[in-house]
Write a protein that holds these residues in place. Structure first.
Motif, mmCIF file in Angstrom:
data_model
loop_
_atom_site.group_PDB
_atom_site.id
_atom_site.type_symbol
_atom_site.label_atom_id
_atom_site.label_comp_id
_atom_site.label_asym_id
_atom_site.label_seq_id
_atom_site.Cartn_x
_atom_site.Cartn_y
_atom_site.Cartn_z
ATOM 1 N N ALA A 1 33.131 27.122 43.056
ATOM 2 C CA ALA A 1 33.993 27.791 44.031
ATOM 3 C C ALA A 1 35.467 27.589 43.676
ATOM 4 C CB ALA A 1 33.705 27.264 45.436
ATOM 5 N N VAL A 2 35.832 26.408 43.221
ATOM 6 C CA VAL A 2 37.212 26.152 42.808
ATOM 7 C C VAL A 2 37.560 27.017 41.601
ATOM 8 C CG1 VAL A 2 38.803 24.414 41.906
ATOM 9 C CG2 VAL A 2 37.233 23.823 43.757
ATOM 10 N N THR A 3 36.633 27.150 40.664
ATOM 11 C CA THR A 3 36.880 27.990 39.495
ATOM 12 C C THR A 3 37.094 29.446 39.896
ATOM 13 O OG1 THR A 3 35.598 26.521 38.054
ATOM 14 C CG2 THR A 3 35.879 28.798 37.323
ATOM 15 N N LEU A 4 36.269 29.949 40.807
ATOM 16 C CA LEU A 4 36.429 31.330 41.265
ATOM 17 C C LEU A 4 37.758 31.515 41.985
ATOM 18 C CD1 LEU A 4 35.261 34.165 41.592
ATOM 19 C CD2 LEU A 4 34.181 33.376 43.722
ATOM 20 N N GLY A 5 38.111 30.580 42.850
ATOM 21 C CA GLY A 5 39.393 30.676 43.539
ATOM 22 C C GLY A 5 40.570 30.611 42.589
ATOM 23 N N ALA A 6 40.436 29.804 41.537
ATOM 24 C CA ALA A 6 41.519 29.675 40.556
ATOM 25 C C ALA A 6 41.711 30.967 39.774
ATOM 26 C CB ALA A 6 41.227 28.511 39.605
ATOM 27 N N VAL A 7 40.618 31.601 39.365
ATOM 28 C CA VAL A 7 40.760 32.828 38.568
ATOM 29 C C VAL A 7 41.275 33.977 39.420
ATOM 30 C CG1 VAL A 7 38.398 33.688 38.872
ATOM 31 C CG2 VAL A 7 39.625 34.206 36.788
ATOM 32 N N LEU A 8 40.845 34.070 40.672
ATOM 33 C CA LEU A 8 41.344 35.129 41.541
ATOM 34 C C LEU A 8 42.781 34.857 41.983
ATOM 35 C CD1 LEU A 8 38.202 35.844 43.761
ATOM 36 C CD2 LEU A 8 39.130 37.249 41.920
ATOM 37 N N GLY A 9 43.175 33.593 41.993
ATOM 38 C CA GLY A 9 44.539 33.234 42.347
ATOM 39 C C GLY A 9 45.507 33.280 41.179
ATOM 40 N N GLY A 10 45.052 33.691 39.997
ATOM 41 C CA GLY A 10 45.936 33.828 38.847
ATOM 42 C C GLY A 10 46.153 32.565 38.055
ATOM 43 N N ARG A 11 45.293 31.559 38.239
ATOM 44 C CA ARG A 11 45.490 30.285 37.545
ATOM 45 C C ARG A 11 44.598 30.123 36.307
ATOM 46 N NH1 ARG A 11 47.710 26.779 41.464
ATOM 47 N NH2 ARG A 11 48.835 28.050 42.988
ATOM 48 N N LEU A 12 43.611 30.988 36.116
ATOM 49 C CA LEU A 12 42.635 30.815 35.038
ATOM 50 C C LEU A 12 42.155 32.192 34.602
ATOM 51 C CD1 LEU A 12 40.907 28.383 33.695
ATOM 52 C CD2 LEU A 12 39.095 29.167 35.214
ATOM 53 N N PRO A 13 41.968 32.438 33.291
ATOM 54 C CA PRO A 13 41.459 33.740 32.850
ATOM 55 C C PRO A 13 39.954 33.860 33.064
ATOM 56 C CG PRO A 13 41.861 32.341 30.961
ATOM 57 C CD PRO A 13 42.360 31.570 32.163
ATOM 58 N N TRP A 14 39.489 35.077 33.215
ATOM 59 C CA TRP A 14 38.070 35.329 33.446
ATOM 60 C C TRP A 14 37.211 34.858 32.284
ATOM 61 C CZ3 TRP A 14 35.638 36.535 37.778
ATOM 62 C CH2 TRP A 14 36.337 37.120 38.833
ATOM 63 N N ASN A 15 37.737 34.879 31.074
ATOM 64 C CA ASN A 15 36.901 34.498 29.937
ATOM 65 C C ASN A 15 36.557 33.015 29.915
ATOM 66 O OD1 ASN A 15 39.278 33.286 29.039
ATOM 67 N ND2 ASN A 15 39.679 34.829 27.470
ATOM 68 N N GLN A 16 37.112 32.234 30.837
ATOM 69 C CA GLN A 16 36.768 30.819 30.928
ATOM 70 C C GLN A 16 35.770 30.522 32.040
ATOM 71 O OE1 GLN A 16 38.409 27.907 28.983
ATOM 72 N NE2 GLN A 16 38.141 29.787 27.812
ATOM 73 N N VAL A 17 35.508 31.494 32.908
ATOM 74 C CA VAL A 17 34.676 31.249 34.093
ATOM 75 C C VAL A 17 33.263 30.827 33.708
ATOM 76 C CG1 VAL A 17 33.632 32.339 36.109
ATOM 77 C CG2 VAL A 17 36.032 32.747 35.584
ATOM 78 N N GLY A 18 32.658 31.523 32.751
ATOM 79 C CA GLY A 18 31.294 31.176 32.358
ATOM 80 C C GLY A 18 31.178 29.765 31.819
ATOM 81 N N ILE A 19 32.143 29.350 30.998
ATOM 82 C CA ILE A 19 32.128 27.996 30.441
ATOM 83 C C ILE A 19 32.243 26.955 31.551
ATOM 84 C CG2 ILE A 19 33.389 26.376 28.966
ATOM 85 C CD1 ILE A 19 31.876 28.482 27.420
ATOM 86 N N TYR A 20 33.172 27.169 32.476
ATOM 87 C CA TYR A 20 33.386 26.209 33.557
ATOM 88 C C TYR A 20 32.157 26.095 34.453
ATOM 89 C CZ TYR A 20 38.352 25.146 32.886
ATOM 90 O OH TYR A 20 39.551 24.678 32.406
ATOM 91 N N MET A 21 31.619 27.243 34.873
ATOM 92 C CA MET A 21 30.495 27.202 35.814
ATOM 93 C C MET A 21 29.237 26.644 35.163
ATOM 94 S SD MET A 21 30.859 30.609 38.171
ATOM 95 C CE MET A 21 32.276 30.818 39.275
ATOM 96 N N ALA A 22 29.015 26.956 33.883
ATOM 97 C CA ALA A 22 27.859 26.393 33.191
ATOM 98 C C ALA A 22 27.966 24.864 33.111
ATOM 99 C CB ALA A 22 27.743 26.989 31.792
ATOM 100 N N ALA A 23 29.161 24.370 32.818
ATOM 101 C CA ALA A 23 29.360 22.922 32.748
ATOM 102 C C ALA A 23 29.146 22.273 34.111
ATOM 103 C CB ALA A 23 30.768 22.620 32.237
ATOM 104 N N GLN A 24 29.631 22.914 35.161
ATOM 105 C CA GLN A 24 29.484 22.353 36.503
ATOM 106 C C GLN A 24 28.030 22.312 36.947
ATOM 107 O OE1 GLN A 24 32.083 25.220 38.177
ATOM 108 N NE2 GLN A 24 33.929 24.218 37.411
ATOM 109 N N LEU A 25 27.287 23.379 36.679
ATOM 110 C CA LEU A 25 25.865 23.389 37.033
ATOM 111 C C LEU A 25 25.105 22.337 36.229
ATOM 112 C CD1 LEU A 25 25.166 27.221 37.338
ATOM 113 C CD2 LEU A 25 25.309 25.539 39.189
ATOM 114 N N LEU A 26 25.445 22.193 34.957
ATOM 115 C CA LEU A 26 24.792 21.169 34.146
ATOM 116 C C LEU A 26 25.079 19.776 34.697
ATOM 117 C CD1 LEU A 26 23.229 20.260 31.645
ATOM 118 C CD2 LEU A 26 25.370 20.360 30.358
#
Length: 371
Positions: A69-94
């Motif tokens: 949820a923090v990753t999604l909020g960060a990318v929609l808030g202009g703090r993180l590019p979309w191409n990093q979302v998959g890497i972040y969420m996969a690491a968090q789920l792991l």
């Protein structure tokens, strides 16, 4: 600038930081709930303290999300590019699943322990001691996550005059506050990785209810990420490929590599040329005249050769057939002129340009180094 690029964390390091941080959050937070029998103070403070500790420990590497949820909020808030979302969420789920598996194994040390409905999982309805309605649980989790993301975006806003080193402390306290207000109702999620990490080991009933604790936090994060710039202003320029652009930065100009410092340098002095951003029309370098341009009669030969250069002999490879007009500058088949010092020259590339594996975000997502 070269030192900044060289010191940027790699994608693998960010993956490792998010995996470790989420593991610690879920293992210690849910472990405190299990060992203490669901004590409010112990569980709430443990979740908050783990965020503080791990944000200080590895926040410089990944920004310290530990939460899809923090990753999604960060990318929609202009703090993180979309191409990093998959890497972040996969690491968090792991990290969450590893923590859940570790807790399952350790809890076997207690006689007659059963994981069925006893893994500090989230709950609502008939799985809740208070029989909390599903729609109320959805609203509560959505609201709490939105508040959590507003806090994160606010304390990491570059306009915030409070020392940025205190940001993780405010974020951790807000997570503890959220737990105090909702543990009896839902077990407090605001984090899909936390819910999935232990929920998959808690039996069928817990797995069936996971949809709410994935949907509600992501919905709350999306609300906060999209509304924060509207309510409080954008602050710093959004990183390229964030927000609702899905792979683009500002529409009027390309921002190479998502490095804000490089963008500012390009606005002021250009990438190897004063006075123009990368991709803008070339200008004269300081103290050096631009060499005279003339079309080269050789087909496919690079242009920009000084006047008086020996022509290519007729009949040589690449020479147009006799009586054919030579290729004009910019005509199809004639390569564009290249300017000295421009990043488009062979063998040169602008800092943070495509191909730089580390030019993907600016580290402003949750915790930053003090200025």
């Amino acid at each position: 600038m070269s030192d900044t690029v060289a010191d940027s964390p790699t994608t693998g390091q960010k993956f490792t930081a998010e995996t470790l941080g989420t593991f610690v959050l879920v293992f210690f937070g849910c472990g405190a709930a299990l060992i203490s029998g669901g004590d409010y103070v112990a569980t709430g403070l443990t979740f908050g303290l783990t965020v503080v500790v791990m944000a200080y420990a590895v926040g410089r590497v990944s920004g310290g999300h530990f939460n899809p949820a923090v990753t999604l909020g960060a990318v929609l808030g202009g703090r993180l590019p979309w191409n990093q979302v998959g890497i972040y969420m996969a690491a968090q789920l792991l990290g969450g699943l590893l923590a859940g598996a570790a807790l399952l194994g350790i809890m076997q040390g207690f006689p007659d322990f059963s994981a069925e409905g006893n893994m500090a999982q989230n709950f609502f309805g008939d799985q809740s001691a208070l029989d909390f309605a599903w729609w109320a649980a959805l609203l509560l989790e959505t609201l709490m996550t939105a508040v959590f993301l507003w806090v994160i975006l606010a304390v990491t806003d570059e306009r915030n005059e409070v020392n940025v080193a205190l940001g993780p402390l405010a974020i951790g306290l807000s997570l503890a506050m959220i737990h105090f207000a909702s543990m009896a109702a839902t077990g407090t999620s605001v984090n899909p990785a936390r819910s999935i990490g232990v929920g998959v080991f808690a039996g069928t009933d817990a797995i069936v209810q996971l949809w709410l604790f994935v949907l509600a936090p992501l919905l709350g994060a999306a609300i906060a990420g999209l509304t924060y710039p509207v309510l409080f202003g954008q602050g710093a320029t959004p990183v390229a490929g964030s927000g609702l652009s899905f792979g683009g930065g500002r529409k009027d100009q390309f921002v190479p590599g998502n490095y804000e410092a490089q963008w500012n340098q390009g606005q002021q002095g250009g990438w190897g040329q004063p006075g123009a951003a990368w991709g803008a029309p070339p200008q004269q370098q300081w103290g050096q005249p631009v060499p005279p341009q003339q079309p080269d009669p050789a087909y496919g030969a690079p242009q920009g050769a000084p006047q008086g250069a020996p022509p290519v002999a007729p009949g040589q490879w690449g020479q147009p057939a006799p009586q054919q007009p030579p290729a004009q500058p910019g005509q199809w088949g004639a390569p564009p002129a290249q300017q000295p010092g421009h990043p488009g020259q062979p063998g040169q590339s602008a800092p943070g340009h495509w191909g730089n594996p580390d030019g993907d975000d600016d580290g402003r997502t949750q915790v930053r180094r003090p200025d």
